[in-house]
Scaffold this motif. Structure first.
Motif, PDB file in Angstrom:
ATOM      1  N   PRO A  29       5.285   1.046   7.259  1.00 34.43           N
ATOM      2  CA  PRO A  29       5.363   1.434   5.777  1.00 34.43           C
ATOM      3  C   PRO A  29       6.992   2.026   5.653  1.00 34.43           C
ATOM      4  O   PRO A  29       7.454   2.514   6.711  1.00 34.43           O
ATOM      5  CB  PRO A  29       4.548   2.665   5.863  1.00 34.43           C
ATOM      6  CG  PRO A  29       3.548   2.320   6.831  1.00 34.43           C
ATOM      7  CD  PRO A  29       4.231   1.667   7.810  1.00 34.43           C
TER       8      PRO A  29
ATOM      9  N   GLU B 246       0.710  -1.219   0.116  1.00 33.88           N
ATOM     10  CA  GLU B 246       0.022  -0.032  -0.034  1.00 33.88           C
ATOM     11  C   GLU B 246       0.898   1.267  -0.270  1.00 33.88           C
ATOM     12  O   GLU B 246       1.677   1.361   0.928  1.00 33.88           O
ATOM     13  CB  GLU B 246      -1.040   0.170   1.364  1.00 33.88           C
ATOM     14  CG  GLU B 246      -1.883   1.167   1.438  1.00 33.88           C
ATOM     15  CD  GLU B 246      -2.873   1.191   2.352  1.00 33.88           C
ATOM     16  OE1 GLU B 246      -3.017   0.395   3.218  1.00 33.88           O
ATOM     17  OE2 GLU B 246      -3.441   2.451   2.466  1.00 33.88           O
TER      18      GLU B 246
ATOM     19  N   ILE C 240      -3.970  15.217   4.991  1.00 39.60           N
ATOM     20  CA  ILE C 240      -4.870  14.562   4.012  1.00 39.60           C
ATOM     21  C   ILE C 240      -6.448  15.208   4.312  1.00 39.60           C
ATOM     22  O   ILE C 240      -6.986  15.772   3.173  1.00 39.60           O
ATOM     23  CB  ILE C 240      -5.053  13.424   4.192  1.00 39.60           C
ATOM     24  CG1 ILE C 240      -3.740  12.438   3.755  1.00 39.60           C
ATOM     25  CG2 ILE C 240      -6.266  12.770   3.201  1.00 39.60           C
ATOM     26  CD1 ILE C 240      -3.654  12.526   2.295  1.00 39.60           C
TER      27      ILE C 240
ATOM     28  N   ILE D 232      -6.085  17.960  -2.634  1.00 39.59           N
ATOM     29  CA  ILE D 232      -6.091  16.704  -2.736  1.00 39.59           C
ATOM     30  C   ILE D 232      -6.101  15.916  -4.106  1.00 39.59           C
ATOM     31  O   ILE D 232      -5.397  15.021  -4.423  1.00 39.59           O
ATOM     32  CB  ILE D 232      -7.196  15.699  -2.091  1.00 39.59           C
ATOM     33  CG1 ILE D 232      -6.811  14.225  -1.638  1.00 39.59           C
ATOM     34  CG2 ILE D 232      -8.369  15.949  -2.563  1.00 39.59           C
ATOM     35  CD1 ILE D 232      -5.596  14.043  -0.649  1.00 39.59           C
TER      36      ILE D 232
ATOM     37  N   GLU E 233      -7.929   2.133  -3.399  1.00 43.05           N
ATOM     38  CA  GLU E 233      -8.664   1.908  -2.328  1.00 43.05           C
ATOM     39  C   GLU E 233      -9.471   3.171  -1.953  1.00 43.05           C
ATOM     40  O   GLU E 233      -9.065   4.521  -2.118  1.00 43.05           O
ATOM     41  CB  GLU E 233      -7.339   1.923  -0.896  1.00 43.05           C
ATOM     42  CG  GLU E 233      -6.661   0.651  -1.152  1.00 43.05           C
ATOM     43  CD  GLU E 233      -5.859   0.442   0.069  1.00 43.05           C
ATOM     44  OE1 GLU E 233      -6.028   1.135   1.137  1.00 43.05           O
ATOM     45  OE2 GLU E 233      -5.275  -0.650   0.102  1.00 43.05           O
TER      46      GLU E 233
ATOM     47  N   MET F 236       3.029  13.142   9.282  1.00 50.29           N
ATOM     48  CA  MET F 236       2.055  12.097   8.788  1.00 50.29           C
ATOM     49  C   MET F 236       0.684  12.628   7.959  1.00 50.29           C
ATOM     50  O   MET F 236       0.229  13.617   8.170  1.00 50.29           O
ATOM     51  CB  MET F 236       1.703  11.190  10.172  1.00 50.29           C
ATOM     52  CG  MET F 236       3.002  10.690  10.553  1.00 50.29           C
ATOM     53  SD  MET F 236       4.041   9.800   9.591  1.00 50.29           S
ATOM     54  CE  MET F 236       3.311   8.118   9.792  1.00 50.29           C
TER      55      MET F 236
ATOM     56  N   VAL G  62       1.314   8.320   1.520  1.00 51.10           N
ATOM     57  CA  VAL G  62       2.219   9.493   1.411  1.00 51.10           C
ATOM     58  C   VAL G  62       2.742  10.117   2.840  1.00 51.10           C
ATOM     59  O   VAL G  62       2.207  10.067   3.846  1.00 51.10           O
ATOM     60  CB  VAL G  62       1.490  10.534   0.688  1.00 51.10           C
ATOM     61  CG1 VAL G  62       0.334  10.929   1.611  1.00 51.10           C
ATOM     62  CG2 VAL G  62       2.169  11.739   0.155  1.00 51.10           C
TER      63      VAL G  62
ATOM     64  N   ASP H  59     -11.752   0.486   1.401  1.00 49.05           N
ATOM     65  CA  ASP H  59     -10.862   0.837   2.737  1.00 49.05           C
ATOM     66  C   ASP H  59     -11.687   1.129   3.893  1.00 49.05           C
ATOM     67  O   ASP H  59     -12.780   1.251   4.104  1.00 49.05           O
ATOM     68  CB  ASP H  59     -10.072   1.753   2.443  1.00 49.05           C
ATOM     69  CG  ASP H  59      -8.826   2.260   3.106  1.00 49.05           C
ATOM     70  OD1 ASP H  59      -8.401   1.250   3.949  1.00 49.05           O
ATOM     71  OD2 ASP H  59      -7.750   3.065   2.835  1.00 49.05           O
ATOM     72  N   ASP H  60     -10.996   0.844   4.972  1.00 50.72           N
ATOM     73  CA  ASP H  60     -11.622   0.920   6.428  1.00 50.72           C
ATOM     74  C   ASP H  60     -12.812   0.267   6.575  1.00 50.72           C
ATOM     75  O   ASP H  60     -13.824   0.752   7.118  1.00 50.72           O
ATOM     76  CB  ASP H  60     -11.916   2.436   6.733  1.00 50.72           C
ATOM     77  CG  ASP H  60     -10.373   3.207   6.619  1.00 50.72           C
ATOM     78  OD1 ASP H  60      -9.298   2.678   6.652  1.00 50.72           O
ATOM     79  OD2 ASP H  60     -10.481   4.404   6.402  1.00 50.72           O
TER      80      ASP H  60
HETATM   81  P1  C2E Z   1      -5.343   4.010   5.612  1.00 49.70           P
HETATM   82  O1  C2E Z   1      -5.571   3.804   4.211  1.00 49.70           O
HETATM   83  O2  C2E Z   1      -6.281   3.243   6.487  1.00 49.70           O
HETATM   84  O3  C2E Z   1      -3.672   3.496   6.090  1.00 49.70           O
HETATM   85  C1  C2E Z   1      -3.274   2.600   6.830  1.00 49.70           C
HETATM   86  C2  C2E Z   1      -3.009   3.331   8.072  1.00 49.70           C
HETATM   87  O4  C2E Z   1      -2.386   2.524   9.216  1.00 49.70           O
HETATM   88  C3  C2E Z   1      -1.433   3.960   7.606  1.00 49.70           C
HETATM   89  O5  C2E Z   1      -1.220   5.122   8.385  1.00 49.70           O
HETATM   90  C4  C2E Z   1      -0.594   2.755   8.351  1.00 49.70           C
HETATM   91  O6  C2E Z   1       0.828   3.323   8.512  1.00 49.70           O
HETATM   92  C5  C2E Z   1      -1.203   2.514   9.516  1.00 49.70           C
HETATM   93  N1  C2E Z   1      -0.887   1.095  10.070  1.00 49.70           N
HETATM   94  C6  C2E Z   1      -0.343   0.064   9.095  1.00 49.70           C
HETATM   95  N2  C2E Z   1      -0.287  -1.141   9.845  1.00 49.70           N
HETATM   96  C7  C2E Z   1      -0.434  -0.768  11.181  1.00 49.70           C
HETATM   97  C8  C2E Z   1      -0.251  -1.346  12.501  1.00 49.70           C
HETATM   98  O7  C2E Z   1       0.034  -2.576  12.667  1.00 49.70           O
HETATM   99  N3  C2E Z   1      -0.905  -0.725  13.757  1.00 49.70           N
HETATM  100  C9  C2E Z   1      -1.045   0.721  13.565  1.00 49.70           C
HETATM  101  N4  C2E Z   1      -1.371   1.277  14.675  1.00 49.70           N
HETATM  102  N5  C2E Z   1      -1.076   1.344  12.491  1.00 49.70           N
HETATM  103  C10 C2E Z   1      -0.703   0.707  11.275  1.00 49.70           C
HETATM  104  P2  C2E Z   1      -0.517   6.304   7.607  1.00 49.70           P
HETATM  105  O8  C2E Z   1       0.318   6.108   6.757  1.00 49.70           O
HETATM  106  O9  C2E Z   1      -0.342   7.619   8.735  1.00 49.70           O
HETATM  107  O10 C2E Z   1      -1.907   6.988   6.900  1.00 49.70           O
HETATM  108  C11 C2E Z   1      -3.168   7.377   7.338  1.00 49.70           C
HETATM  109  C12 C2E Z   1      -4.319   7.478   6.511  1.00 49.70           C
HETATM  110  O11 C2E Z   1      -3.953   8.651   5.494  1.00 49.70           O
HETATM  111  C13 C2E Z   1      -4.562   6.547   5.530  1.00 49.70           C
HETATM  112  O12 C2E Z   1      -5.100   5.533   6.042  1.00 49.70           O
HETATM  113  C14 C2E Z   1      -5.159   6.933   4.386  1.00 49.70           C
HETATM  114  O13 C2E Z   1      -6.453   7.199   4.717  1.00 49.70           O
HETATM  115  C15 C2E Z   1      -4.777   8.477   4.434  1.00 49.70           C
HETATM  116  N6  C2E Z   1      -3.584   8.399   3.310  1.00 49.70           N
HETATM  117  C16 C2E Z   1      -2.255   8.335   3.221  1.00 49.70           C
HETATM  118  N7  C2E Z   1      -1.681   8.307   2.074  1.00 49.70           N
HETATM  119  C17 C2E Z   1      -2.542   8.812   1.433  1.00 49.70           C
HETATM  120  C18 C2E Z   1      -2.691   9.202  -0.177  1.00 49.70           C
HETATM  121  O14 C2E Z   1      -1.871   9.193  -1.014  1.00 49.70           O
HETATM  122  N8  C2E Z   1      -3.889   9.690  -0.643  1.00 49.70           N
HETATM  123  C19 C2E Z   1      -5.085   9.769   0.166  1.00 49.70           C
HETATM  124  N9  C2E Z   1      -6.118  10.142  -0.203  1.00 49.70           N
HETATM  125  N10 C2E Z   1      -5.055   9.289   1.571  1.00 49.70           N
HETATM  126  C20 C2E Z   1      -3.890   8.921   1.861  1.00 49.70           C
END
Ligand code: C2E
Ligand code: CA
Ligand code: CA
Length: 593
Positions: free
Chosen positions: A549, A343, A362, A371, A434, A357, A346, A464-465
């Protein structure tokens, strides 16, 4: 001979199909039904032939069926349509069926309505559970953020009419993390439930108490006499924390910090999001001054808010100067630990704040519309990365990219996806988009059209989610969804001694299997969680247990290592999981694009 063989094959197919196929004639009488009807509904087929279809349906639905039938005799062939009907079982119960209706092709010489019916009762039951789950916090039974939002929005409407201010307070426990870390999660949970109970008891009936998540609670106060927070009310909000909490026969004193905002208090026009943001700022200010304090939002705090708004120009500057970077988190086959794909997430390298983060920018980028540009960059950069890896031999690596609703509402997004794939010579089946459930709930024609085009090119669509936002699950078929990503909150409760925790997750996995969707469990942190997911038949997983990640170079290292990710498992290879390296094609209904 050939013809006969085909006929036999066809008969075999019909005999064994689990869907029920029925043909109804112009006068609404059942002409034909597959043997599956007997298995699913308990009626014998021969008894039903020649009886009216309407008698088999729920009274509310028989009128619709009759309209369809009389429309048919008009001679015009109708476009196929998909409806949900309640159908009567021989034992009197009604079961939910998803019914595809179409008219017999004209050249068959006969006029008739063909109904292809699929039992979706299990899905319906799950929907109801998810509905409750979507609005309540499982631990405390309190309303959750979604329901709280709804209550606040209603209160704001009333307040606009009556002119009486409302207040929103956020209550955050001080040092709760310490309790959790030193006494264990079970003790932490017991304490949160106790806090929830005390808050509810102390406040008047006209207030709403909700749990926003973690150790954060929110209170909506409606009957404010003079638009200010009386000492009496502050006392009452604070009183649950006066008496110590008894955790594992030990007394613990825990305080809370509270941030409050009034709807009419400032010149700002406040909606739910703004109200919560202001309360959050006040809470932050309260924490800064020490523990156990209450702070009311005022305009000085507003300056900080303005600072946040500056992020808008910062964000566009960041895009111009290339401050964004992509990280990749492996998605693995749960039974073997092999990496199937990753996955794309960003990150923002801020010149002064360091690594920022997505949680921090976002939603702002979504609000401002930035976005769209950011998402475009992410997609292109990710696919370029895919090409680099493919050139090194990792052609089967699958990339999952997050896409916001805003992006899909832009006409031309589908074309953009095709163009990007072309630019990097990437096969569509290597890309997963997603989308959160809310996108499907929007259900606008532009989104439906674009998703159909995208899915038709072969790109996979993931929800997603999954399970966190309530929407009817019928969208899963309508939108050609291929994959569900089960939200981390469902995974959190797994691998404990409490078997109840897994019931809903298990129901989600089996529903996904019956719809032939792939399931990815998110946020797997512990071996016990992985093992429980495996025993449920969940095929794919993602989480810190396997890897956080990581930047592209590090992902390449993981890919080039021959051994699978994560701690060695006692799981037997193969197991009860259909190993879907390439997702099984989703059955498509004829005529639905
Ligand atoms: P998401 O799509 O639900 O991504 C999964 C998030 O859970 C990621 O946080 C990841 O680092 C975190 N995660 C993965 N495995 C674990 C784990 O075992 N434990 C815990 N506590 N966390 C875990 P991240 O990278 O901070 O991203 C947060 C959200 O930001 C993402 O949730 C997504 O909704 C959004 N996001 C990130 N990149 C993009 C992007 O390029 N475009 C858009 N539109 N949204 C993004
Ligand atoms: Ca995601
Ligand atoms: Ca997610």
């Amino acid at each position: 001979l050939h013809q006969r063989k085909i006929q036999e094959q066809f008969r075999g197919m019909i005999q064994n199909a689990s869907d029920i196929i029925m043909v109804v004639d112009e006068s609404g009488l059942i002409n034909y039904a597959t043997p599956s009807l007997e298995r699913k509904l308990g009626h014998s087929v021969s008894d039903l032939l020649g009886t009216p279809l309407a008698a088999l349906l729920h009274p509310d639905e028989s009128a619709i069926a009759n309209a369809l039938i009389s429309g048919m005799s008009g001679g015009s062939s109708q476009a196929p349509s998909l409806v949900d009907w309640r159908v009567r079982h021989a034992d009197g119960r009604y079961l939910f069926f998803e019914v595809l209706t179409s008219t017999l092709p004209d050249d068959s010489g006969a006029v008739g309505l063909v109904l292809t019916m699929r039992d979706v009762s299990q899905r319906r039951a799950l929907e109801q559970q998810l509905m409750h789950q979507a609005f309540h916090d499982t631990l405390t039974g309190l309303p959750n953020r979604a329901l709280f939002r709804d209550r606040v929005e209603q209160a704001l409407t009333r307040a606009a009419r009556t002119g009486i201010a409302i207040a929103v307070a956020i209550v955050d426990l001080d040092d709760f993390k310490v309790v959790n870390d030193t006494r264990g999660h079970a003790a932490g949970d017991a304490m949160l439930s106790e806090v929830a109970q005390r808050l509810q008891m102390m406040l008047r009936a006209s207030t709403t108490v909700a749990r926003l998540g973690g150790d954060e609670f929110a209170i909506l106060i409606e009957d404010l006499d003079d638009g200010s927070l009386s000492q009496d009310l502050i006392d009452r909000i604070m009183s649950p924390f006066r008496a110590p909490f008894v955790v594992e026969r030990e007394e613990l004193v825990v305080s809370a910090s509270i941030g409050v905002v009034f709807s009419g208090g400032s010149e700002l026009v406040l909606n739910f999001t703004e109200l919560l943001r202001c309360a959050d700022l006040a809470l932050y200010a309260a924490k800064e001054q020490g523990k156990g304090r209450v702070e009311v939002y005022h305009d000085d705090l507003h300056t900080r808010m303005v600072n946040r708004l500056n992020h808008r120009s910062e964000l566009s500057n960041a895009m111009k100067t290339g401050q964004f970077e992509l990280h990749y988190q492996p998605i693995v086959l749960i039974d073997t630990g092999e990496i199937l794909g990753s996955e794309v997430l960003v990150r923002w390298h801020h010149p002064t704040r360091g690594l920022v983060m997505p949680a921090e920018f976002i939603s702002l980028a979504e609000e401002t519309g930035q976005i769209i540009e950011l998402g475009r960059w992410v997609l292109d950069r990710a696919c370029r990365q895919w090409r680099e890896w493919a050139d090194l031999g990792y052609v089967s690596h699958r990339l999952s990219v997050n896409v916001s609703a805003r992006q899909l509402q832009e006409a031309g997004f589908a074309d953009e996806v095709s163009a990007v794939l072309l630019r990097h010579a990437m096969p569509p089946t290597a890309l997963v988009l997603e989308l959160t459930e809310s996108v499907f709930a929007l259900d606008t024609s532009i989104i439906l059209e674009q998703l159909t085009v995208i899915a038709d090119t072969g790109v996979y669509i993931a929800v997603d989610d999954f399970g966190t936002g309530y929407s009817s699950l019928s969208y899963l078929r309508r939108f050609h969804v291929h994959e569900l990503k089960v939200d981390k909150s469902f995974v959190d409760g797994l691998g404990t001694d409490n078997p109840d925790e897994g019931a809903l997750t298990s129901a989600i996995v089996s529903m996904a299997q019956s719809l032939r969707l792939e399931v990815v469990a998110e946020g797997i942190e512990r071996i016990a969680q992985r093992d429980e997911l495996w025993s449920m038949g969940c095929g794919l997983g993602q989480g810190y247990l396997y890897s956080r990640p990581v930047p592209a170079e590090e992902l390449l290292v993981l890919l080039s290592r021959a051994q699978p990710l994560g701690p060695p498992s006692a799981l037997s290879g193969g197991g009860n999981i259909a190993r879907l390296r390439v997702p099984a094609p989703i059955a498509r209904l004829p005529g639905l694009g």
